[in-house]
Design an enzyme around this catalytic site. Structure first.
Site, PDB file in Angstrom:
ATOM      1  CB  CYS A  47       4.706   1.694  -6.849  1.00  0.00           C
ATOM      2  SG  CYS A  47       4.219   1.006  -8.420  1.00  0.00           S
ATOM      3  NE  ARG A  79       3.725   1.936  -1.024  1.00  0.00           N
ATOM      4  CZ  ARG A  79       2.631   2.506  -0.550  1.00  0.00           C
ATOM      5  NH1 ARG A  79       2.311   2.341   0.711  1.00  0.00           N
ATOM      6  NH2 ARG A  79       1.867   3.253  -1.314  1.00  0.00           N
ATOM      7  CD1 TRP A  89       1.012  -5.132  -7.276  1.00  0.00           C
ATOM      8  CD2 TRP A  89      -0.174  -3.631  -8.434  1.00  0.00           C
ATOM      9  NE1 TRP A  89      -0.198  -5.701  -7.576  1.00  0.00           N
ATOM     10  CE2 TRP A  89      -0.953  -4.802  -8.290  1.00  0.00           C
ATOM     11  CE3 TRP A  89      -0.713  -2.552  -9.133  1.00  0.00           C
ATOM     12  CZ2 TRP A  89      -2.236  -4.917  -8.801  1.00  0.00           C
ATOM     13  CZ3 TRP A  89      -1.997  -2.668  -9.654  1.00  0.00           C
ATOM     14  CH2 TRP A  89      -2.744  -3.854  -9.483  1.00  0.00           C
ATOM     15  CG  ASN A 135       2.907   4.915  -5.314  1.00  0.00           C
ATOM     16  OD1 ASN A 135       2.597   5.154  -4.163  1.00  0.00           O
ATOM     17  ND2 ASN A 135       2.215   4.087  -6.044  1.00  0.00           N
ATOM     18  N   GLY A 136       1.836   5.743  -8.575  1.00  0.00           N
ATOM     19  CA  GLY A 136       0.548   6.332  -8.944  1.00  0.00           C
ATOM     20  C   GLY A 136       0.233   6.035 -10.393  1.00  0.00           C
ATOM     21  CD  GLU A 149     -10.836 -11.435   6.052  1.00  0.00           C
ATOM     22  OE1 GLU A 149     -11.366 -10.926   5.067  1.00  0.00           O
ATOM     23  OE2 GLU A 149      -9.653 -11.235   6.361  1.00  0.00           O
ATOM     24  CE  LYS A 189      -6.817 -12.457   4.658  1.00  0.00           C
ATOM     25  NZ  LYS A 189      -7.527 -11.271   4.935  1.00  0.00           N
ATOM     26  CD  GLU A 206      -5.600 -11.982   0.870  1.00  0.00           C
ATOM     27  OE1 GLU A 206      -5.358 -10.991   0.194  1.00  0.00           O
ATOM     28  OE2 GLU A 206      -6.118 -11.908   2.002  1.00  0.00           O
ATOM     29  CG  HIS A 251     -31.132 -20.927  -2.762  1.00  0.00           C
ATOM     30  ND1 HIS A 251     -32.443 -21.178  -3.062  1.00  0.00           N
ATOM     31  CD2 HIS A 251     -31.082 -20.712  -1.431  1.00  0.00           C
ATOM     32  CE1 HIS A 251     -33.173 -21.092  -1.954  1.00  0.00           C
ATOM     33  NE2 HIS A 251     -32.365 -20.815  -0.947  1.00  0.00           N
ATOM     34  CE  LYS A 279      -1.194  -4.768   4.843  1.00  0.00           C
ATOM     35  NZ  LYS A 279      -2.095  -5.880   5.161  1.00  0.00           N
TER      36      LYS A 279
HETATM   37  C1  F6R Z   1      -6.952  -8.846   1.995  1.00  0.00           C
HETATM   38  C2  F6R Z   1      -6.565  -7.443   1.986  1.00  0.00           C
HETATM   39  C3  F6R Z   1      -7.251  -6.531   1.055  1.00  0.00           C
HETATM   40  C4  F6R Z   1      -7.491  -5.172   1.731  1.00  0.00           C
HETATM   41  C5  F6R Z   1      -8.086  -4.170   0.741  1.00  0.00           C
HETATM   42  C6  F6R Z   1      -8.418  -2.857   1.404  1.00  0.00           C
HETATM   43  O1  F6R Z   1      -6.220  -9.571   2.912  1.00  0.00           O
HETATM   44  O2  F6R Z   1      -5.684  -7.045   2.697  1.00  0.00           O
HETATM   45  O3  F6R Z   1      -8.448  -7.071   0.595  1.00  0.00           O
HETATM   46  O4  F6R Z   1      -8.353  -5.362   2.814  1.00  0.00           O
HETATM   47  O5  F6R Z   1      -7.173  -3.957  -0.293  1.00  0.00           O
HETATM   48  O6  F6R Z   1      -7.284  -2.275   1.955  1.00  0.00           O
HETATM   49  P1  F6R Z   1      -7.373  -1.170   3.067  1.00  0.00           P
HETATM   50  O7  F6R Z   1      -7.985  -1.778   4.269  1.00  0.00           O
HETATM   51  O8  F6R Z   1      -5.949  -0.761   3.294  1.00  0.00           O
HETATM   52  O9  F6R Z   1      -8.211  -0.065   2.510  1.00  0.00           O
END
Ligand code: F6R
Length: 617
Positions: A2, A27, A76, A102-103, A490, A494, A497, A513, A612
């Site tokens: 949020c 956010r 969010w 927010n929270g 990773e 990517k 998501e 396995h 984010k």
């Molecule tokens: C994936 C991504 C998330 C963040 C995770 C941790 O692309 O961005 O998996 O890595 O939410 O976020 P931070 O690094 O901000 O603690």
């Protein structure tokens, strides 16, 4: 999650709020809403979906929104589905108080029951509507001022919040408060800007006060800021800082999406992370946060790295780096698991927390737990002044600049860069790395920004081709070994998501396995198969996939001739020592995910269901 924004001053609030909301959309983007206040009234608009939907709705009303106090929210969803009823701002039963939040308020249900018994009704399923009515209830019952009613209410609730509250009949005053969720206050000549992230008001002011947990402020038009402690109303001295972000960093420029811009920024962001720390040709590495605490690192019996998501993948790479170069045993933990399993920690334990945003609720809670148990906590954060950065014992910023695309890219490579520097410093001080290797790795590390730049140039066209072939498949596998196993994880993260294609990462040898059962002629399998380390083993793994008709896409070094022959598609990257290679091998994987999502027409910077900054657990 949020994003909240507020404005109090002499300018028209609507453009400030709506443009600020667009910058906060990373956010959360399930719904959005604004309220702009005029004398004894307000215009309130809310809608499901993104800020541009809200803007469209408002312009279709053809009503001029006038007023110099305004608030806005982009959501969010946590409590209640993503619709316009659950969208913020929320209004109290009397219509007098308006809030954005927010929270998460954990004890909202118990409070709601009390309020229901006292005749309150609720339109939404949100915890926020409960809070605004609690404030109203306490205000009326006890004949309190708004600020006192907010303060006392906040002392009754359990959870996390950053809030802005306005009273319809007194829009020249706004009350803001913070616990657990981020809140910054921009100040420009008695004009106030409040937001979850200062990037939303950076074009108006760079003077910022970051509220600390347990603080609230009473903002009155044309008056000085009044900062207080929520617990006892004690008056505090505001400490205002100058922000260093420049506007270009938060604009897309010539790029269609922030993610692509951020991928292409990596030569610069890695260089910025090295700047002033890796001094070539002297080959000296200095990170102040490590320098001042060198003995703690040198004598550490073990190190635990705690993070979430992409930052957790960087942590896994950190495990390889630290164990290889320092010979200190390392464990890597998901913050969400670590915080709830009563970890055995003591005075001489070292915890490294990694977070781009510095606000991730689980990582922050893990940090606090580790500190409570007496451990030394070192932070690797990107956002300057974030909650994690403020709470650690020491740390190193990643200097990647604002990362706005929801899928993390440049923050990841910057985190790895810091972990390499850290491992080299500790290794050198513990004499677990000899001088020649140290010098060699320093020199090679200095070459990485150029090599990333070169990689971006040479992989672009082949990745576009591969993406055209596979953009419509349902599954992908990513395989790597050693330090490139987390890179495979990773790459898979990517892709899933932003393109919503199911993708899994595995250590290449684990295939047999179980996962190999999935391989057939429709399954693309991406291998990270650079020449050092496990090369021969991984060639054997590629053959196993080919024998089952899987489609093999390999990332190899430019001078490789062997895998070249085996694979269906070859992505070549420059050579570097294996221990530094994740900084190069991840680049084509980021681009592959981007190109596939682009061809599928997805909203790359704002993938569904994600946000984010994950400030709820
Ligand atoms: C994936 C991504 C998330 C963040 C995770 C941790 O692309 O961005 O998996 O890595 O939410 O976020 P931070 O690094 O901000 O603690």
């Amino acid at each position: 999650m949020c994003g909240i924004i507020g404005y109090l001053g002499h300018k028209e609030a609507y453009p400030i709020i709506i443009n600020g909301l667009k910058k906060l959309e990373y956010r959360g983007y399930d719904s959005s809403g604004i309220a702009v206040f005029y004398k004894n009234g307000y215009n309130l608009y809310k809608t499901k979906g993104r800020v541009y939907e809200l803007e469209k709705k408002i312009s279709s009303c053809k009503k001029k929104i006038k007023g110099t106090t305004g608030i806005g929210h982009t959501r969010w969803a946590t409590h209640g589905i993503a619709d316009h009823i659950n969208a913020h701002p929320h209004v109290s039963n009397s219509n007098e108080l308006i809030i954005i939040h927010n929270g998460i308020i954990e004890n909202y249900y118990a409070i709601k029951i009390i309020l229901l018994k006292n005749g309150f009704t609720f339109k939404s399923q949100t915890d926020t509507e409960v809070l605004v009515n609690l404030i109203e209830y306490l205000k009326k019952e006890n004949k309190l001022s708004l600020e006192e009613a907010v303060r006392i209410s906040l002392n009754e609730i359990i959870g996390a919040y950053s809030i802005v509250v306005v009273e319809k009949s007194h829009p020249e005053t706004i009350i803001i408060a913070k616990l657990g969720s981020p809140l910054s206050l921009g100040i420009n000549n008695k004009e106030f800007f409040v937001a979850s992230d200062p990037i939303s008001f950076i074009n108006y002011t760079k003077s910022v006060l970051y509220l600390k947990d347990g603080e609230m402020a009473i903002l009155k038009k044309g008056k000085e800021l009044d900062l207080r402690k929520i617990i006892d109303n004690h008056r505090l001295n505001p400490i205002v800082k100058k922000l260093k972000i420049n506007l270009k960093e938060i604009e897309k420029g010539e790029y269609k999406y922030f993610m692509l811009k951020e991928i292409y920024e990596q030569p610069k962001t890695i260089l910025d992370t090295l700047r002033g720390r890796l001094l070539i040709p002297e080959k000296i590495i200095c990170i102040n946060g490590v320098e001042f605490n060198k003995d703690i690192f040198i004598h550490a019996k073990c190190i635990t790295i705690v993070a979430c998501g992409t930052s957790w993948h960087a942590g896994l790479i950190g495990e390889y780096l630290l164990e290889e170069l320092t010979r200190i045993p390392v464990e890597v933990e998901y913050a969400s698991e670590f915080r709830y399993r009563n970890p055995i920690l003591g005075k001489n334990d070292v915890i490294i927390v990694i977070s781009q945003s510095g606000e991730t609720a689980d990582t922050l809670a893990a940090l606090k737990l580790a500190k409570k148990k007496g451990a030394f906590v070192f932070g690797i954060c990107n956002v300057v002044g974030s909650s994690i950065a403020r709470n650690v014992d020491a740390g190193a910023y990643t200097h990647a600049g604002p990362e706005i695309g929801v899928a993390s890219t440049k923050a990841f490579t910057a985190q790895i860069t810091v972990l390499i520097l850290l491992s080299l410093i500790i290794g050198k001080n513990r004499s677990t790395i000899n001088n020649n290797r140290y010098k060699f790795l320093c020199k090679e590390l200095g070459l990485i920004p150029e090599k990333v730049d070169y990689t971006l140039k040479i992989v672009d066209s082949i990745i576009r081709k591969i993406s055209q072939i596979y953009y419509n498949v349902n599954n992908f596998l990513y395989l790597g070994r050693g330090i490139n196993f987390p890179v495979a994880l990773e790459g898979a993260l990517k892709l899933k998501e932003i393109s919503y294609i199911h993708a899994e990462g595995y250590p290449a040898a684990e295939m047999k396995h179980g996962p190999i059962a999935l391989v057939d002629e429709n399954m693309p399998v991406v291998f990270v198969a650079i020449k050092e380390g496990f090369y021969n083993k991984i060639v054997a793994n590629i053959q196993e996939i080919k024998a089952r008709k899987g489609k093999v896409i390999v990332i190899i070094n430019e001078d490789d001739t062997q895998v070249n022959m085996l694979a269906d598609h070859v992505i070549k990257i420059p050579s570097t020592p294996e221990i530094l290679s994740p900084l190069l091998t991840v680049i084509p994987l980021q681009l592959l995910a981007y190109q596939i999502a682009y061809i599928r027409g997805e909203n790359i910077d704002q993938p569904r269901n994600l946000a984010k900054s994950v400030t709820v657990e």
